[in-house]
Design a protein around this motif. Structure first.
Motif, short mmCIF file in Angstrom:
data_model
loop_
_atom_site.label_atom_id
_atom_site.label_comp_id
_atom_site.label_asym_id
_atom_site.label_seq_id
_atom_site.Cartn_x
_atom_site.Cartn_y
_atom_site.Cartn_z
N SER A 102 0.84 -1.19 0.00
CA SER A 102 0.00 0.00 0.00
C SER A 102 0.88 1.25 0.00
CB SER A 102 -0.91 -0.02 1.23
OG SER A 102 -1.56 1.22 1.39
N ASP A 103 0.30 2.38 -0.31
CA ASP A 103 1.04 3.64 -0.24
C ASP A 103 0.92 4.29 1.13
OD1 ASP A 103 1.88 3.47 -2.89
OD2 ASP A 103 0.06 4.44 -3.64
N VAL A 104 -0.01 3.81 1.94
CA VAL A 104 -0.25 4.42 3.24
C VAL A 104 -0.22 3.36 4.32
CG1 VAL A 104 -1.63 6.28 2.25
CG2 VAL A 104 -2.77 4.19 3.04
N ILE A 105 -0.02 3.79 5.55
CA ILE A 105 -0.09 2.89 6.71
C ILE A 105 -1.56 2.59 6.99
CG2 ILE A 105 0.44 2.64 9.15
CD1 ILE A 105 2.69 4.71 8.71
N LEU A 106 -1.86 1.33 7.22
CA LEU A 106 -3.23 0.92 7.52
C LEU A 106 -3.31 0.31 8.91
CD1 LEU A 106 -4.15 -0.92 4.17
CD2 LEU A 106 -4.62 1.45 4.77
N ASN A 107 -4.31 0.71 9.68
CA ASN A 107 -4.61 0.04 10.93
C ASN A 107 -6.05 -0.45 10.83
OD1 ASN A 107 -3.70 -0.78 13.59
ND2 ASN A 107 -5.25 0.62 14.41
N LYS A 158 6.71 0.02 2.67
CA LYS A 158 8.09 0.50 2.59
C LYS A 158 8.12 2.03 2.69
CE LYS A 158 10.24 -3.24 -0.07
NZ LYS A 158 10.99 -3.60 -1.30
N GLY A 159 9.15 2.51 3.36
CA GLY A 159 9.30 3.95 3.52
C GLY A 159 8.51 4.54 4.67
N ARG A 160 7.78 3.71 5.42
CA ARG A 160 6.97 4.20 6.55
C ARG A 160 7.36 3.44 7.82
NH1 ARG A 160 3.52 8.26 4.02
NH2 ARG A 160 3.38 7.58 1.85
N ARG A 161 6.94 3.98 8.96
CA ARG A 161 7.16 3.31 10.24
C ARG A 161 5.93 3.51 11.12
NH1 ARG A 161 13.01 4.79 11.38
NH2 ARG A 161 14.10 3.78 9.64
N ALA A 162 5.83 2.70 12.16
CA ALA A 162 4.69 2.83 13.06
C ALA A 162 5.07 2.34 14.45
CB ALA A 162 3.48 2.05 12.53
N GLU A 163 4.29 2.77 15.42
CA GLU A 163 4.46 2.33 16.80
C GLU A 163 3.10 1.97 17.37
OE1 GLU A 163 6.79 4.94 19.30
OE2 GLU A 163 7.95 5.67 17.59
N ILE A 164 3.10 0.98 18.24
CA ILE A 164 1.89 0.60 18.96
C ILE A 164 2.20 0.58 20.45
CG2 ILE A 164 0.08 -1.13 19.31
CD1 ILE A 164 0.72 -2.33 16.64
N THR A 297 28.80 -5.03 3.01
CA THR A 297 28.93 -4.66 1.60
C THR A 297 27.94 -3.54 1.27
OG1 THR A 297 27.31 -6.26 0.81
CG2 THR A 297 29.59 -7.03 1.03
N LEU A 298 28.28 -2.77 0.23
CA LEU A 298 27.34 -1.73 -0.21
C LEU A 298 26.01 -2.34 -0.63
CD1 LEU A 298 29.38 0.92 -2.24
CD2 LEU A 298 28.18 1.22 -0.07
N SER A 299 26.06 -3.54 -1.19
CA SER A 299 24.82 -4.20 -1.58
C SER A 299 23.92 -4.42 -0.36
CB SER A 299 25.14 -5.54 -2.25
OG SER A 299 23.95 -6.21 -2.62
N GLU A 300 24.50 -4.84 0.77
CA GLU A 300 23.71 -5.05 1.99
C GLU A 300 23.16 -3.73 2.52
OE1 GLU A 300 25.52 -8.74 4.42
OE2 GLU A 300 27.03 -7.24 3.90
N VAL A 301 23.99 -2.67 2.45
CA VAL A 301 23.54 -1.36 2.92
C VAL A 301 22.35 -0.87 2.10
CG1 VAL A 301 24.18 1.06 3.20
CG2 VAL A 301 25.78 -0.74 3.86
N PHE A 302 22.43 -1.01 0.78
CA PHE A 302 21.33 -0.54 -0.06
C PHE A 302 20.10 -1.42 0.04
CE2 PHE A 302 24.71 1.96 -2.16
CZ PHE A 302 24.06 3.20 -2.20
N ASP A 303 20.27 -2.70 0.35
CA ASP A 303 19.11 -3.55 0.63
C ASP A 303 18.35 -3.01 1.84
OD1 ASP A 303 19.54 -5.27 -1.46
OD2 ASP A 303 20.53 -6.82 -0.26
N ARG A 304 19.10 -2.57 2.83
CA ARG A 304 18.47 -2.00 4.03
C ARG A 304 17.78 -0.68 3.72
NH1 ARG A 304 16.61 -4.29 8.58
NH2 ARG A 304 17.18 -3.20 10.48
N LEU A 305 18.42 0.13 2.88
CA LEU A 305 17.82 1.42 2.50
C LEU A 305 16.57 1.22 1.66
CD1 LEU A 305 20.97 3.59 1.67
CD2 LEU A 305 19.55 3.65 3.74
N ASN A 306 16.52 0.13 0.90
CA ASN A 306 15.31 -0.18 0.14
C ASN A 306 14.12 -0.38 1.07
OD1 ASN A 306 13.69 -2.95 -0.73
ND2 ASN A 306 13.77 -1.41 -2.35
N ILE A 307 14.36 -1.06 2.20
CA ILE A 307 13.29 -1.27 3.19
C ILE A 307 12.91 0.05 3.85
CG2 ILE A 307 12.76 -2.34 5.42
CD1 ILE A 307 14.52 -4.69 4.55
N CYS A 308 13.92 0.84 4.20
CA CYS A 308 13.66 2.08 4.94
C CYS A 308 12.94 3.14 4.11
CB CYS A 308 14.98 2.66 5.46
SG CYS A 308 15.80 1.64 6.69
N TYR A 309 13.26 3.21 2.82
CA TYR A 309 12.73 4.29 1.98
C TYR A 309 11.80 3.83 0.86
CZ TYR A 309 16.03 7.39 4.30
OH TYR A 309 16.71 8.13 5.24
#
Length: 362
Positions: A102-107, A158-164, A297-309
């Protein structure tokens, strides 16, 4: 032996009393759910110590049997949020359809309007009276909605975060590309959730009600502790990292691993690895918007950035295996993060057709 019998009798008496004091007619589907849950509890009980195994197996079986007998005799028992009369959370998680694309966080809350958060973060509060707030706004009840379950879903793309914050005081951070399934209210026996992706939990201590985190291939049982769970569908092993307290990992093969603070366990296709001592900081810093990497490795770093952003990175083979160490502050603008990486490594990047191409600086 008499002490054990006494403990078992007390447990059975408590089960019997719960049926007598609480009144509700069971439907055939509820009876079926009770049997399914009874079978699951018996399988899980095989991993527990002998006394606990006997108590859980016998009380679970008697509970289901009483439910069937009472129904056939038109007796009334109370509607309960106990696991014996609710659909199993694992079964629900394996069959529900909401995804993280989704493009938005859903609860999603049964009987309530689905809360959509078109922001980078969402803060969900589960209040003791059974109501919810999302980013400070009360979730309105939808009286026309009908639902066959009592499980809520927090879906974080992806690119979002949430807390409960749960009603018991437990605090959960959900990373990007993650999902959390949780009951509207914890049962009288235990506190249980299902997670997919990555979450960090600071569990409120309650010696009478264990907190159980279920995932696809394993589960974690705690009383009160802080730990990180990562279980993405990206082909890499799942990981559990313990920050404080003590937890027990288990899987469907009756394997168990007890973890102490400062340890990491890899889970590969449900097989539990041995605990390894680690510096936990790099594994949990994401919740504070920091990415720490040591000899990655840079590949591992960018894999993580893919999740974050939520950005797709195309890494040139010339730079994919460059090993780096450092700290990145996960700012709102991904370009600022990329400039930091380019400042310390010989790379260049450009965005083309929705992808960010990373190559060697000539």
């Amino acid at each position: 032996m008499s002490d054990r019998n006494s403990d078992i009798n007390k447990c059975l008496q408590a089960v019997r009393d719960s049926f007598i004091l609480r009144e509700k007619e069971f439907t055939p589907s509820e009876i079926n759910d009770s049997w399914l849950d009874c079978e699951l509890r018996i399988r899980l009980a095989k991993r527990r110590r002998s006394l606990r195994r006997k108590i859980v197996m016998i009380s679970g079986s008697i509970a289901a049997s009483l439910a069937v007998l009472l129904w056939f005799n038109n007796a009334n028992v109370l509607k309960s949020t106990d696991a014996s009369v609710t659909k199993n959370i694992y079964e629900f998680a394996m069959n529900q359809t909401a995804d993280v694309n989704s493009d938005v966080i859903l609860n999603i809350i049964p009987g309530c309007d689905t809360a959509e958060v078109n922001m980078d973060k969402a803060y969900v509060n589960c209040l003791a009276n059974g109501s919810f707030t999302v980013n400070g706004k009360t979730v309105e009840q939808d009286v026309s909605a009908e639902s066959s379950n009592d499980f809520c879903q927090l879906v974080v793309p992806k690119g979002r975060r949430a807390e409960i914050t749960f009603a018991d005081g437990t605090h959960l951070w959900a990373n990007s590309n993650s999902k959390v399934i949780y009951p509207r209210a914890f049962s009288q026996d235990c506190r249980e959730i299902f997670v997919k992706g990555e979450v960090y939990l600071d569990v409120a201590h309650d010696s009478q009600h264990p907190f159980i985190v279920k995932s696809r291939d394993f589960e974690i049982e705690v009383l009160g502790t802080s730990f990180n769970v990562m279980d993405y569908d990206n082909g890499t092993p799942a990981q559990v990292v313990l920050v404080s307290g003590k937890i027990e990992l288990s899987n469907s093969d009756n394997e168990t691993v007890v973890m102490n603070p400062g340890q990491l366990v890899d889970i590969n296709n449900s097989s539990l690895g041995q605990p390894k001592n680690v510096d936990v900081t790099p594994y949990v810093s994401w919740k504070d918007n920091i990415l720490i990497y040591n000899d990655k490795t840079l590949s591992e770093v960018f894999d993580r950035l893919n999740i974050c952003y939520g950005k797709e990175f195309v890494i040139s083979p010339e730079v994919a295996n460059i090993r780096v160490s450092g700290k990145l502050y996960l700012k709102e603008n991904v370009d600022a993060v990329l400039r930091t990486i380019a400042f310390s490594t010989p790379i260049k990047y450009e965005e083309r057709e929705g992808q960010i191409h990373v190559s060697k600086l000539q």
